[in-house]
Design a protein around this motif. Sequence first.
Motif, PDB file in Angstrom:
ATOM      1  N   TRP A   1     144.805  47.313  72.037  1.00  0.00           N
ATOM      2  CA  TRP A   1     143.616  48.136  71.858  1.00  0.00           C
ATOM      3  C   TRP A   1     142.578  47.848  72.940  1.00  0.00           C
ATOM      4  O   TRP A   1     141.912  48.759  73.448  1.00  0.00           O
ATOM      5  N   GLY A   2     142.429  46.581  73.277  1.00  0.00           N
ATOM      6  CA  GLY A   2     141.463  46.242  74.313  1.00  0.00           C
ATOM      7  C   GLY A   2     141.800  46.878  75.637  1.00  0.00           C
ATOM      8  O   GLY A   2     140.922  47.419  76.342  1.00  0.00           O
ATOM      9  N   VAL A   3     143.077  46.844  75.991  1.00  0.00           N
ATOM     10  CA  VAL A   3     143.524  47.433  77.248  1.00  0.00           C
ATOM     11  C   VAL A   3     143.403  48.952  77.197  1.00  0.00           C
ATOM     12  O   VAL A   3     142.916  49.591  78.151  1.00  0.00           O
TER      13      VAL A   3
ATOM     14  N   LEU B   1     143.260  35.899  74.203  1.00  0.00           N
ATOM     15  CA  LEU B   1     143.572  37.324  74.058  1.00  0.00           C
ATOM     16  C   LEU B   1     142.579  38.170  74.845  1.00  0.00           C
ATOM     17  O   LEU B   1     142.960  39.169  75.484  1.00  0.00           O
ATOM     18  N   GLN B   2     141.317  37.771  74.823  1.00  0.00           N
ATOM     19  CA  GLN B   2     140.302  38.520  75.567  1.00  0.00           C
ATOM     20  C   GLN B   2     140.562  38.456  77.068  1.00  0.00           C
ATOM     21  O   GLN B   2     140.378  39.447  77.791  1.00  0.00           O
ATOM     22  N   MET B   3     141.016  37.298  77.553  1.00  0.00           N
ATOM     23  CA  MET B   3     141.328  37.178  78.974  1.00  0.00           C
ATOM     24  C   MET B   3     142.569  38.000  79.334  1.00  0.00           C
ATOM     25  O   MET B   3     142.660  38.560  80.437  1.00  0.00           O
ATOM     26  N   GLN B   4     143.522  38.102  78.426  1.00  0.00           N
ATOM     27  CA  GLN B   4     144.710  38.936  78.682  1.00  0.00           C
ATOM     28  C   GLN B   4     144.319  40.407  78.809  1.00  0.00           C
ATOM     29  O   GLN B   4     144.899  41.153  79.604  1.00  0.00           O
ATOM     30  N   ILE B   5     143.342  40.828  78.004  1.00  0.00           N
ATOM     31  CA  ILE B   5     142.829  42.200  78.120  1.00  0.00           C
ATOM     32  C   ILE B   5     142.207  42.398  79.497  1.00  0.00           C
ATOM     33  O   ILE B   5     142.492  43.380  80.206  1.00  0.00           O
ATOM     34  N   LEU B   6     141.366  41.473  79.877  1.00  0.00           N
ATOM     35  CA  LEU B   6     140.666  41.582  81.157  1.00  0.00           C
ATOM     36  C   LEU B   6     141.667  41.642  82.315  1.00  0.00           C
ATOM     37  O   LEU B   6     141.490  42.409  83.272  1.00  0.00           O
TER      38      LEU B   6
ATOM     39  N   PRO C   1     132.508  51.342  71.192  1.00  0.00           N
ATOM     40  CA  PRO C   1     133.824  51.029  70.627  1.00  0.00           C
ATOM     41  C   PRO C   1     133.999  49.526  70.446  1.00  0.00           C
ATOM     42  O   PRO C   1     133.527  48.726  71.267  1.00  0.00           O
ATOM     43  N   LEU C   2     134.714  49.163  69.386  1.00  0.00           N
ATOM     44  CA  LEU C   2     134.900  47.751  69.029  1.00  0.00           C
ATOM     45  C   LEU C   2     136.384  47.468  68.839  1.00  0.00           C
ATOM     46  O   LEU C   2     137.116  48.288  68.257  1.00  0.00           O
ATOM     47  N   VAL C   3     136.813  46.305  69.308  1.00  0.00           N
ATOM     48  CA  VAL C   3     138.161  45.826  69.029  1.00  0.00           C
ATOM     49  C   VAL C   3     138.057  44.626  68.106  1.00  0.00           C
ATOM     50  O   VAL C   3     137.354  43.654  68.412  1.00  0.00           O
TER      51      VAL C   3
ATOM     52  N   ASP D   1     130.973  48.915  77.660  1.00  0.00           N
ATOM     53  CA  ASP D   1     131.912  49.990  77.345  1.00  0.00           C
ATOM     54  C   ASP D   1     132.672  49.669  76.063  1.00  0.00           C
ATOM     55  O   ASP D   1     132.967  50.574  75.282  1.00  0.00           O
ATOM     56  N   ILE D   2     132.992  48.395  75.866  1.00  0.00           N
ATOM     57  CA  ILE D   2     133.747  47.954  74.694  1.00  0.00           C
ATOM     58  C   ILE D   2     133.218  46.586  74.267  1.00  0.00           C
ATOM     59  O   ILE D   2     132.935  45.733  75.121  1.00  0.00           O
TER      60      ILE D   2
END
Length: 738
Positions: A683-685, A561-566, A646-648, A623-624
């Motif tokens: 939210w990450g995006v 999921l973190q890589m999908q945000i990136l 900010p936190l996800v 930043d996040i």
Amino acid sequence: MTLPATSWQQQAEQYLLAGDYVQAANLYEQAIANEPENLSHYWYLGLMLLLQEKEAEAQMTWLCGMESGEEENFPQFTAELTQVLQTEAERREALADDRTAWLIRQYIREVNSLDINNLLRLILLGIKLGSFTGEELNDLDVIEVLRSPETTNVDFSLLMEVLQQVLTTDPLNPATLEFTSACIPHVKEPYIFIDILVVNSVKIAYSRQKASVAASLLELALNLDNQNPEVLIQLTSFYQDAGEYAKGIETAKLCYSLFAGLPEKIFANHLLIRGLMMAAGKYWLEARAAFQQHENLLNSLFDAPELNLDPTTVVRLFSTTYFLPYFRDDLKNNRYLQNQVARICQLNIQNNLPEQTAKYAQIKSPRKTNKILKIGYVSHCLKRHSVGWISRWLLKYHDRDRFQIHAYLINAQQRQDPLQEWYINQVDKAYKFGLEATEIAEQIYQDEIDILVDLDSITLDVISEITSLKPAPIQVTWLGWDASGIPGIDYFIVDRYVLPETAQEHYSETLWKLPETYVAVDGFEVGVPTLRRDSLKIPQDAIVYFSSQMGFKRHPDTVRLQMQILKQVPNSYFLIKGSADRASIKNFFTEIAEAEGVSSDRLRFLPDVAFEEIHRANLGIADIVLDTYPYNGATTTLETLWMGIPLVTKVGEQFASRNSYTMMMNVGVTEGIAWTDEEYVEWGVRLGNDAALRQNIAGKLKQSRQTSPLWNGEKFTGEMETAYQQMWLKYCDSNPRS
């Protein structure tokens, strides 16, 4: 007039015993004049001079005696002189006159430098006198003498006594390890030697925080028994804690293969999981397979008849459920396994210690509803540790007119730790203990603690053993890992967010919900940052995501999921920090990134920093922050919010999956709270692409410092104190005085 031989010798002995060395010396000088061929008179005269601190004269007297005899008899003369000095040294030792005994033994060494038992006695005396350091092992040539094939007749009991004392006094000196190794050829009873190494290596690893030194020491035991279960168990943990992950995993597998009993296999499999999870990364698939095997083993344990487990095995079982919430967010099944293991453990502990259990069951605390309550906090983390950082405000603000505070520091740091010293100075009574559960429980009982608060849950099995004995009438778990499930624990401190309403049915403890938050701090100390974007080759206009967690928490589903945000946020980078096998964790993230279409050039792997204050300062580069799941951050989340980042986070159903959720709710920030995988990515995006939203959240977080219950340690303390008083009232009502 010349005295008869027996008469003057008796008189000389009386002078010696009376400390009148001058008169004794006069008699021996007269004896030499009368019998110059009797060399023993020289030996005793020299001794009398030595005791008068006339060391040069003593040496000259002994030399004169030697030179007056035949050269071929020198070995005999040496043995005679040694015996005279040895007898007096032993007498002095019996009188606890250690300084004189040490001096005499130094001259025995001058006469016979290869007398190993004398050298060993010298070390013991040096330790008693406080002058010993490990360097003396080299200075006295003890190691060289022990290694010599000509050295025989070593007093084994003495050797083991010296080994124990050396390991206690200066265990980290390199010479200590060499000395221990040199002992091996002289070991007559291997189990004694191995037991000394096991006990002291545990202290070195945990009290002194030197796992690599402990491993090197304990490896020596393998020379005598390379399949000793206790040695292999301890070595497994030492290797893992020292970052020698491959060795830790290999040794855990060996343990598993050697154990036949089901409880022992469960613990060995837990050690294997521990090693795989600490290394993280490429070991994830193997860890998941070991976890599935672990669940099967645990269920087999529950299906077995009531077990009669030995004390060591039962205590070790406590920690075997530790990794459940790291693998899955399954409140019902995780708690079932946890409660069952804890029930079995408490039953066996109480069966193994029936007298202590019966005594504590008869606790007769005065049922006064208005008394000053004695609160005892028991933990191995009241130091520079996440629990130590966040629990200090409660102890700072306690009302001492209504509460008396005791702190039981388990496995207390032997090195200087300012935060540990702060705790010691903050409470009414503080104790620094090792790892003896029965001793600690008895102190709690003797102190007549009304409410015992366990801060560690199953993260230290010794504390689980203590609470199983129930040395206090009310026992509470706060912070830690999750509730332990031990039947002897009455309450688990939570709030309305950190566990859902339906959670109570899955806990053996009563969930005591505080009105706002289950934890609060006044803030955190912040140091000087050591990270800069340019030094990390990150553009100043880039979006920086950050995640700082140990390898345990790196679940591949969350990393995807973190890589999908990136992938969806242009010009973004991901900073990854935390203890794990560096190569393994790097490969782990890189493989998932590439599978998700993200270049590994956008990943940065950061080393740990020396101090938490620096870590907090370094959060400013982000930043996040992207939280982990199914095991969220706790102290790391508090630090993130305090720094205004900010936190996800993804919210689950178990305690470990809702820590960040309750903290965010209590600072009034809902932006970044996700209930599904899709929301986590969204939210990450969104946060990555919306600078105004990030700035708005940072403003809310800054403002929350003045308004949020999360940052009000004094108010939180009042709520905890109200809870304690209500617990006491309930106890008094249900246990009226007879």
